[in-house]
Design a protein around this motif. Sequence first.
Motif, PDB file in Angstrom:
ATOM      1  N   ASP A   1      11.043   2.749   5.387  1.00 10.10           N
ATOM      2  CA  ASP A   1      10.620   1.351   5.557  1.00 10.10           C
ATOM      3  C   ASP A   1      11.817   0.581   6.125  1.00 10.10           C
ATOM      4  O   ASP A   1      12.968   0.883   5.797  1.00 10.10           O
TER       5      ASP A   1
ATOM      6  N   LYS B   1      -4.493  -2.139  15.961  1.00  9.25           N
ATOM      7  CA  LYS B   1      -5.016  -1.149  15.013  1.00  9.25           C
ATOM      8  C   LYS B   1      -6.102  -0.288  15.659  1.00  9.25           C
ATOM      9  O   LYS B   1      -6.156   0.930  15.454  1.00  9.25           O
TER      10      LYS B   1
ATOM     11  N   SER C   1       9.599  -6.176  -0.376  1.00 11.53           N
ATOM     12  CA  SER C   1       9.492  -4.710  -0.303  1.00 11.53           C
ATOM     13  C   SER C   1      10.719  -4.042  -0.932  1.00 11.53           C
ATOM     14  O   SER C   1      10.618  -2.947  -1.486  1.00 11.53           O
TER      15      SER C   1
ATOM     16  N   VAL D   1       0.841  -1.199   0.000  1.00 15.01           N
ATOM     17  CA  VAL D   1       0.000   0.000   0.000  1.00 15.01           C
ATOM     18  C   VAL D   1       0.876   1.248   0.000  1.00 15.01           C
ATOM     19  O   VAL D   1       0.638   2.192  -0.763  1.00 15.01           O
TER      20      VAL D   1
ATOM     21  N   ASP E   1      13.320   2.154  10.934  1.00 18.64           N
ATOM     22  CA  ASP E   1      12.452   1.261  11.704  1.00 18.64           C
ATOM     23  C   ASP E   1      11.585   2.143  12.595  1.00 18.64           C
ATOM     24  O   ASP E   1      12.118   2.860  13.451  1.00 18.64           O
TER      25      ASP E   1
ATOM     26  N   ARG F   1       9.254  -6.791   5.217  1.00 16.86           N
ATOM     27  CA  ARG F   1       8.419  -7.640   4.376  1.00 16.86           C
ATOM     28  C   ARG F   1       9.205  -8.100   3.163  1.00 16.86           C
ATOM     29  O   ARG F   1       9.774  -7.271   2.426  1.00 16.86           O
TER      30      ARG F   1
ATOM     31  N   ILE G   1      -7.171  -5.385   0.527  1.00 16.86           N
ATOM     32  CA  ILE G   1      -6.678  -4.524  -0.560  1.00 16.86           C
ATOM     33  C   ILE G   1      -5.784  -5.411  -1.416  1.00 16.86           C
ATOM     34  O   ILE G   1      -4.988  -6.188  -0.878  1.00 16.86           O
TER      35      ILE G   1
ATOM     36  N   TYR H   1      -3.597  -8.274  16.126  1.00 21.02           N
ATOM     37  CA  TYR H   1      -3.457  -7.335  14.997  1.00 21.02           C
ATOM     38  C   TYR H   1      -4.576  -6.298  15.041  1.00 21.02           C
ATOM     39  O   TYR H   1      -4.334  -5.085  15.037  1.00 21.02           O
TER      40      TYR H   1
HETATM   41  N1  NAD Z   1      -3.229  -5.286   2.313  1.00 18.53           N
HETATM   42  C1  NAD Z   1      -4.395  -5.373   2.902  1.00 18.53           C
HETATM   43  O1  NAD Z   1      -5.262  -6.157   2.480  1.00 18.53           O
HETATM   44  C2  NAD Z   1      -4.710  -4.495   4.095  1.00 18.53           C
HETATM   45  C3  NAD Z   1      -6.016  -4.515   4.599  1.00 18.53           C
HETATM   46  C4  NAD Z   1      -6.332  -3.715   5.678  1.00 18.53           C
HETATM   47  C5  NAD Z   1      -5.376  -2.888   6.228  1.00 18.53           C
HETATM   48  N2  NAD Z   1      -4.112  -2.891   5.737  1.00 18.53           N
HETATM   49  C6  NAD Z   1      -3.137  -2.019   6.365  1.00 18.53           C
HETATM   50  O2  NAD Z   1      -2.464  -1.291   5.366  1.00 18.53           O
HETATM   51  C7  NAD Z   1      -1.129  -1.038   5.781  1.00 18.53           C
HETATM   52  C8  NAD Z   1      -0.186  -1.485   4.694  1.00 18.53           C
HETATM   53  O3  NAD Z   1      -0.305  -2.898   4.519  1.00 18.53           O
HETATM   54  P1  NAD Z   1       0.346  -3.631   3.279  1.00 18.53           P
HETATM   55  O4  NAD Z   1      -0.644  -4.554   2.737  1.00 18.53           O
HETATM   56  O5  NAD Z   1       0.983  -2.629   2.404  1.00 18.53           O
HETATM   57  O6  NAD Z   1       1.475  -4.493   3.997  1.00 18.53           O
HETATM   58  P2  NAD Z   1       3.013  -4.635   3.587  1.00 18.53           P
HETATM   59  O7  NAD Z   1       3.575  -5.687   4.477  1.00 18.53           O
HETATM   60  O8  NAD Z   1       3.156  -4.809   2.121  1.00 18.53           O
HETATM   61  O9  NAD Z   1       3.604  -3.203   3.965  1.00 18.53           O
HETATM   62  C9  NAD Z   1       3.991  -2.871   5.265  1.00 18.53           C
HETATM   63  C10 NAD Z   1       5.401  -2.311   5.188  1.00 18.53           C
HETATM   64  O10 NAD Z   1       5.782  -1.944   6.505  1.00 18.53           O
HETATM   65  C11 NAD Z   1       7.158  -2.303   6.648  1.00 18.53           C
HETATM   66  N3  NAD Z   1       7.450  -2.447   8.071  1.00 18.53           N
HETATM   67  C12 NAD Z   1       7.094  -3.472   8.892  1.00 18.53           C
HETATM   68  N4  NAD Z   1       7.580  -3.245  10.125  1.00 18.53           N
HETATM   69  C13 NAD Z   1       8.223  -2.045  10.065  1.00 18.53           C
HETATM   70  C14 NAD Z   1       8.931  -1.283  11.015  1.00 18.53           C
HETATM   71  N5  NAD Z   1       9.062  -1.689  12.301  1.00 18.53           N
HETATM   72  N6  NAD Z   1       9.481  -0.109  10.627  1.00 18.53           N
HETATM   73  C15 NAD Z   1       9.360   0.309   9.337  1.00 18.53           C
HETATM   74  N7  NAD Z   1       8.716  -0.384   8.401  1.00 18.53           N
HETATM   75  C16 NAD Z   1       8.150  -1.551   8.769  1.00 18.53           C
HETATM   76  C17 NAD Z   1       7.323  -3.585   5.858  1.00 18.53           C
HETATM   77  O11 NAD Z   1       8.663  -3.819   5.464  1.00 18.53           O
HETATM   78  C18 NAD Z   1       6.415  -3.329   4.669  1.00 18.53           C
HETATM   79  O12 NAD Z   1       7.130  -2.791   3.576  1.00 18.53           O
HETATM   80  C19 NAD Z   1      -0.945  -1.762   7.101  1.00 18.53           C
HETATM   81  O13 NAD Z   1      -1.107  -0.853   8.150  1.00 18.53           O
HETATM   82  C20 NAD Z   1      -2.053  -2.775   7.115  1.00 18.53           C
HETATM   83  O14 NAD Z   1      -2.442  -3.079   8.427  1.00 18.53           O
HETATM   84  C21 NAD Z   1      -3.765  -3.676   4.680  1.00 18.53           C
END
Ligand code: NAD
Length: 356
Positions: A35, A178, A42, A14, A60, A39, A204, A174
Amino acid sequence: MPSTILVAGGAGFVGSNLALRLRDHYPEARVLAVDSLKRRGSEWNVPRLAAAGVEFRHADIRRPDDLVFPGLRFDLLVDCSAEPAVLAAYETGPPAVIDTNLNGTVNLLEVARRDGADVVFLSTSRVYPIDSLDAIAVEEGTTRFAIAPVQTLPGVGPAGIGEDFPLAGARSLYGATKLACELLLTEYAAMYGLRTIVNRCGVITGPWQMGKVDQGVFALWMAHHYFNRPLAYIGYGGTGKQVRDLVAIGELCDLVLRQIDGIATLPRRAYNVGGGLASSLSLAEATALCEEITGNRVEIARVPENRPSDVRLYITDNARVAAETEWSPRASPRETLVAIFDWIRENERLVAPLWS
Ligand SMILES: NC(=O)c1ccc[n+]([C@@H]2O[C@H](COP(=O)([O-])OP(=O)(O)OC[C@H]3O[C@@H](n4cnc5c(N)ncnc54)[C@H](O)[C@@H]3O)[C@@H](O)[C@H]2O)c1
């Protein structure tokens, strides 16, 4: 119009998509993505960000010192950094999830407070309690569970789950982190006048989602069909009838840009955001579409037992966000799956290691 934007989790699915859209939408703005690259996959977004003029820094969010950027003052902060898998806490234990999803967001809120920045927070449908979601009356059809016409709980109807759905009960660690962040955002808004946007998103999905078994299921489903890898229907009898709605990443970005542009007048409340009923799929239906799009049939095991913290069905009722922002999703599940297929095909050599 924001001039200096921080996207935390900016190399994630996202975050990277939003950072690129923010770059386009506000061409004069400086966009900085941070970031930890935790993940897997990424890191592939870092060159994409650089090519588009988005700056990247390894940081971080658990470490406040990583969030010090001398000479920079942000007027918009977008928090997309998280451990987004519901099952993660079962593997790592609670502190690791709380450290990133709650304490990390507090560190980001402190940046926003210091700078007086607007905040966009990506929350989740998983703030709604598991027992209540599983108490939704359903009808079992040939390919999916469907919401029954008569319900006893408030906030749920044929169009899906709205913001009035009950919030009391366990929701997974989780979801709890949130929801805790949502509450803190409300307090920061009240105490310091921060302008906030909170979207409780269902699934998403789209290109550049590094789908895995416990997160990003539709990207995983398409990838396993593409690469001829086995899958499993896990839980709810192992029939693949569990249902989620899916919103295409591009459409979510459209909404967030619209909300940022309208932040001065947008009500400060959380919105349920998703693909809605018209963009919902059971796993069995996803299989049929993936077979049609890829021409491949893969082995699918059937595991009747539920996984912890799973839910049978989640469909977003977008009524509130549609009424207050004039946004509504249009992409069909098929279009979204085709977009994932095209992305995998165009980047086959890069992404293959993720799914082989
Ligand atoms: N993808 C979905 O379906 C979905 C649905 C509902 C909510 N969300 C929310 O959207 C947001 C993005 O999710 P996403 O799908 O892109 O996940 P993702 O895992 O692709 O992205 C999250 C990013 O955060 C980074 N990260 C993790 N821990 C970290 C830290 N301590 N410091 C810095 N970076 C860190 C990871 O490396 C990753 O690149 C999240 O908050 C998630 O809860 C996603």
